[in-house]
Design a protein around this motif. Structure first.
Motif, PDB file in Angstrom:
ATOM      1  N   PHE A 181       0.892  -1.162   0.000  1.00 57.73           N
ATOM      2  CA  PHE A 181       0.000   0.000   0.000  1.00 57.73           C
ATOM      3  C   PHE A 181       0.928   1.208   0.000  1.00 57.73           C
ATOM      4  N   LEU A 182       1.169   1.781  -1.184  1.00 58.00           N
ATOM      5  CA  LEU A 182       2.264   2.724  -1.365  1.00 58.00           C
ATOM      6  C   LEU A 182       1.808   4.056  -1.946  1.00 58.00           C
ATOM      7  N   LEU A 183       2.582   5.091  -1.627  1.00 57.97           N
ATOM      8  CA  LEU A 183       2.437   6.405  -2.257  1.00 57.97           C
ATOM      9  C   LEU A 183       3.701   6.675  -3.040  1.00 57.97           C
ATOM     10  N   GLU A 184       3.561   6.945  -4.335  1.00 57.15           N
ATOM     11  CA  GLU A 184       4.684   7.315  -5.181  1.00 57.15           C
ATOM     12  C   GLU A 184       4.463   8.731  -5.698  1.00 57.15           C
ATOM     13  N   ASP A 185       5.320   9.632  -5.243  1.00 62.90           N
ATOM     14  CA  ASP A 185       5.204  11.032  -5.654  1.00 62.90           C
ATOM     15  C   ASP A 185       6.083  11.261  -6.875  1.00 62.90           C
ATOM     16  N   LYS A 186       5.450  11.412  -8.029  1.00 62.05           N
ATOM     17  CA  LYS A 186       6.179  11.630  -9.273  1.00 62.05           C
ATOM     18  C   LYS A 186       6.141  13.087  -9.711  1.00 62.05           C
ATOM     19  N   SER A 187       5.666  13.959  -8.834  1.00 62.26           N
ATOM     20  CA  SER A 187       5.521  15.357  -9.223  1.00 62.26           C
ATOM     21  C   SER A 187       6.681  16.220  -8.771  1.00 62.26           C
ATOM     22  N   GLY A 188       7.240  15.918  -7.604  1.00 60.11           N
ATOM     23  CA  GLY A 188       8.288  16.757  -7.049  1.00 60.11           C
ATOM     24  C   GLY A 188       7.776  18.095  -6.560  1.00 60.11           C
ATOM     25  N   ALA A 189       6.456  18.235  -6.461  1.00 62.64           N
ATOM     26  CA  ALA A 189       5.855  19.512  -6.058  1.00 62.64           C
ATOM     27  C   ALA A 189       5.717  19.578  -4.535  1.00 62.64           C
ATOM     28  N   PRO A 190       5.696  20.783  -3.966  1.00 68.94           N
ATOM     29  CA  PRO A 190       5.465  20.927  -2.526  1.00 68.94           C
ATOM     30  C   PRO A 190       4.021  20.597  -2.180  1.00 68.94           C
ATOM     31  N   PRO A 191       3.699  20.468  -0.888  1.00 64.63           N
ATOM     32  CA  PRO A 191       2.307  20.199  -0.495  1.00 64.63           C
ATOM     33  C   PRO A 191       1.363  21.281  -1.009  1.00 64.63           C
ATOM     34  N   ALA A 192       0.138  20.884  -1.292  1.00 67.61           N
ATOM     35  CA  ALA A 192      -0.870  21.833  -1.760  1.00 67.61           C
ATOM     36  C   ALA A 192      -1.282  22.754  -0.607  1.00 67.61           C
ATOM     37  N   PRO A 193      -1.849  23.920  -0.910  1.00 71.17           N
ATOM     38  CA  PRO A 193      -2.273  24.842   0.152  1.00 71.17           C
ATOM     39  C   PRO A 193      -3.458  24.286   0.931  1.00 71.17           C
ATOM     40  N   PRO A 194      -3.688  24.792   2.158  1.00 72.12           N
ATOM     41  CA  PRO A 194      -4.799  24.300   2.987  1.00 72.12           C
ATOM     42  C   PRO A 194      -6.170  24.478   2.359  1.00 72.12           C
ATOM     43  N   THR A 195      -6.309  25.431   1.430  1.00 73.78           N
ATOM     44  CA  THR A 195      -7.606  25.663   0.799  1.00 73.78           C
ATOM     45  C   THR A 195      -7.947  24.590  -0.232  1.00 73.78           C
ATOM     46  N   ALA A 196      -6.976  23.774  -0.625  1.00 75.60           N
ATOM     47  CA  ALA A 196      -7.208  22.745  -1.639  1.00 75.60           C
ATOM     48  C   ALA A 196      -7.962  21.560  -1.033  1.00 75.60           C
ATOM     49  N   PRO A 197      -8.676  20.777  -1.860  1.00 76.52           N
ATOM     50  CA  PRO A 197      -9.343  19.570  -1.361  1.00 76.52           C
ATOM     51  C   PRO A 197      -8.332  18.597  -0.750  1.00 76.52           C
ATOM     52  N   THR A 198      -8.797  17.825   0.224  1.00 78.65           N
ATOM     53  CA  THR A 198      -7.968  16.808   0.872  1.00 78.65           C
ATOM     54  C   THR A 198      -8.618  15.443   0.695  1.00 78.65           C
ATOM     55  N   VAL A 199      -7.838  14.477   0.223  1.00 79.66           N
ATOM     56  CA  VAL A 199      -8.328  13.117   0.028  1.00 79.66           C
ATOM     57  C   VAL A 199      -7.516  12.170   0.915  1.00 79.66           C
ATOM     58  N   THR A 200      -8.209  11.430   1.760  1.00 75.88           N
ATOM     59  CA  THR A 200      -7.574  10.399   2.585  1.00 75.88           C
ATOM     60  C   THR A 200      -7.812   9.050   1.925  1.00 75.88           C
ATOM     61  N   ILE A 201      -6.735   8.299   1.734  1.00 72.72           N
ATOM     62  CA  ILE A 201      -6.837   6.991   1.078  1.00 72.72           C
ATOM     63  C   ILE A 201      -6.432   5.923   2.079  1.00 72.72           C
ATOM     64  N   ASN A 202      -7.399   5.072   2.429  1.00 72.60           N
ATOM     65  CA  ASN A 202      -7.121   3.997   3.374  1.00 72.60           C
ATOM     66  C   ASN A 202      -7.553   2.673   2.770  1.00 72.60           C
ATOM     67  N   GLY A 203      -7.378   1.592   3.520  1.00 71.64           N
ATOM     68  CA  GLY A 203      -7.814   0.305   3.024  1.00 71.64           C
ATOM     69  C   GLY A 203      -6.769  -0.770   3.224  1.00 71.64           C
ATOM     70  N   LEU A 204      -6.749  -1.781   2.337  1.00 66.62           N
ATOM     71  CA  LEU A 204      -5.929  -2.971   2.530  1.00 66.62           C
ATOM     72  C   LEU A 204      -5.445  -3.526   1.190  1.00 66.62           C
ATOM     73  N   GLY A 205      -4.180  -3.910   1.169  1.00 64.15           N
ATOM     74  CA  GLY A 205      -3.635  -4.656   0.047  1.00 64.15           C
ATOM     75  C   GLY A 205      -3.256  -6.045   0.540  1.00 64.15           C
ATOM     76  N   PHE A 206      -4.039  -7.079   0.193  1.00 63.10           N
ATOM     77  CA  PHE A 206      -3.817  -8.441   0.674  1.00 63.10           C
ATOM     78  C   PHE A 206      -3.484  -9.330  -0.518  1.00 63.10           C
ATOM     79  N   TRP A 207      -2.234  -9.808  -0.555  1.00 63.12           N
ATOM     80  CA  TRP A 207      -1.776 -10.547  -1.713  1.00 63.12           C
ATOM     81  C   TRP A 207      -2.043  -9.740  -2.981  1.00 63.12           C
ATOM     82  N   GLY A 208      -1.975  -8.473  -2.824  1.00 65.50           N
ATOM     83  CA  GLY A 208      -2.216  -7.559  -3.929  1.00 65.50           C
ATOM     84  C   GLY A 208      -1.606  -6.217  -3.583  1.00 65.50           C
ATOM     85  N   GLY A 209      -1.896  -5.205  -4.374  1.00 68.06           N
ATOM     86  CA  GLY A 209      -1.291  -3.915  -4.112  1.00 68.06           C
ATOM     87  C   GLY A 209      -2.187  -2.741  -4.428  1.00 68.06           C
ATOM     88  N   VAL A 210      -2.007  -1.699  -3.643  1.00 66.30           N
ATOM     89  CA  VAL A 210      -2.645  -0.409  -3.893  1.00 66.30           C
ATOM     90  C   VAL A 210      -1.520   0.612  -4.019  1.00 66.30           C
TER      91      VAL A 210
END
Length: 207
Positions: A161-190
């Motif tokens: 269950f990985l995050l790959e940042d391919k942008s190289g950009a700084p964090p977005a400002p607080p006014t931008a939307p926020t998405v939380t990604i949770n869950g499970l990778g079991f014998w698989g991948g997210v």
């Protein structure tokens, strides 16, 4: 950041709408337009709209997202009728991309199959959204633009269950939307890919 003529025109439209709604007087409009057309940076423009409302349906909706964020106004990608809250790939594939509205809660499931969720052309029903991704002997790819905030809290169990940042950009400002990604990778991948907001890998199709 230096501004373009298009940025000046967008702010001028906001001021004209504010006049039509009785928020400013004609004299204030003339004064503010003089400032707008003499402005060289977004910093010069901020005082012009600082006392005008910025929620959905108010003048800031005339601004393009980048201009709105640069002026410190609420992100105008928030709002709209929520799209599907479920995408499932069971021994097959599921794709959710293109122009759609991410609901407050979206669940993506891949079982012996795959799923793709792309938010680069999406709007957001609310400022805070959650995607629950469950991959069992399958894979899920979630692509987010670098101009929103993303939090990845999922668990990999004999999987990833990985995050790959391919942008190289700084964090977005607080006014931008926020998405939380949770869950499970079991014998698989997210895998969550953070990419430049303007990038597109292929023509977008809503499904």
């Amino acid at each position: 950041m230096r501004i373009s003529d298009a940025d000046r025109e967008q702010v001028a439209q906001v001021l004209h709408q504010a006049l039509s709604e009785g928020r400013i007087t004609i004299n204030e409009l003339e004064e503010r337009l003089s400032t707008v057309y003499a402005a060289k940076t977004f910093g010069d423009l901020k005082p012009v709209t600082a006392d005008l409302p910025g929620a959905a349906g108010t003048p800031s909706t005339a601004l393009q997202p980048a201009t709105s964020r640069a002026l410190g106004l609420p992100d105008n990608r928030v709002g709209g009728h929520p799209g599907s809250n479920l995408s499932i790939g069971i021994m097959s594939g599921a794709v959710r991309n293109g122009s759609w509205v991410l609901p407050r809660q979206h669940t993506s499931v891949a079982f012996w199959g795959g799923a793709q969720v792309d938010l680069r052309s999406a709007r957001f029903a609310e400022k805070q959204s959650t995607i629950t991704a469950v991959a069992i002997m399958g894979g899920i790819e979630i692509t987010v633009p670098d101009d929103i905030n993303v939090e990845v809290t999922g668990i990999g169990l004999m999987g990833g269950f990985l995050l790959e940042d391919k942008s190289g950009a700084p964090p977005a400002p607080p006014t931008a939307p926020t998405v939380t990604i949770n869950g499970l990778g079991f014998w698989g991948g997210v895998v969550v890919y953070r990419k430049p907001a303007g990038s597109r890998d292929a023509p977008q199709i809503e499904s």
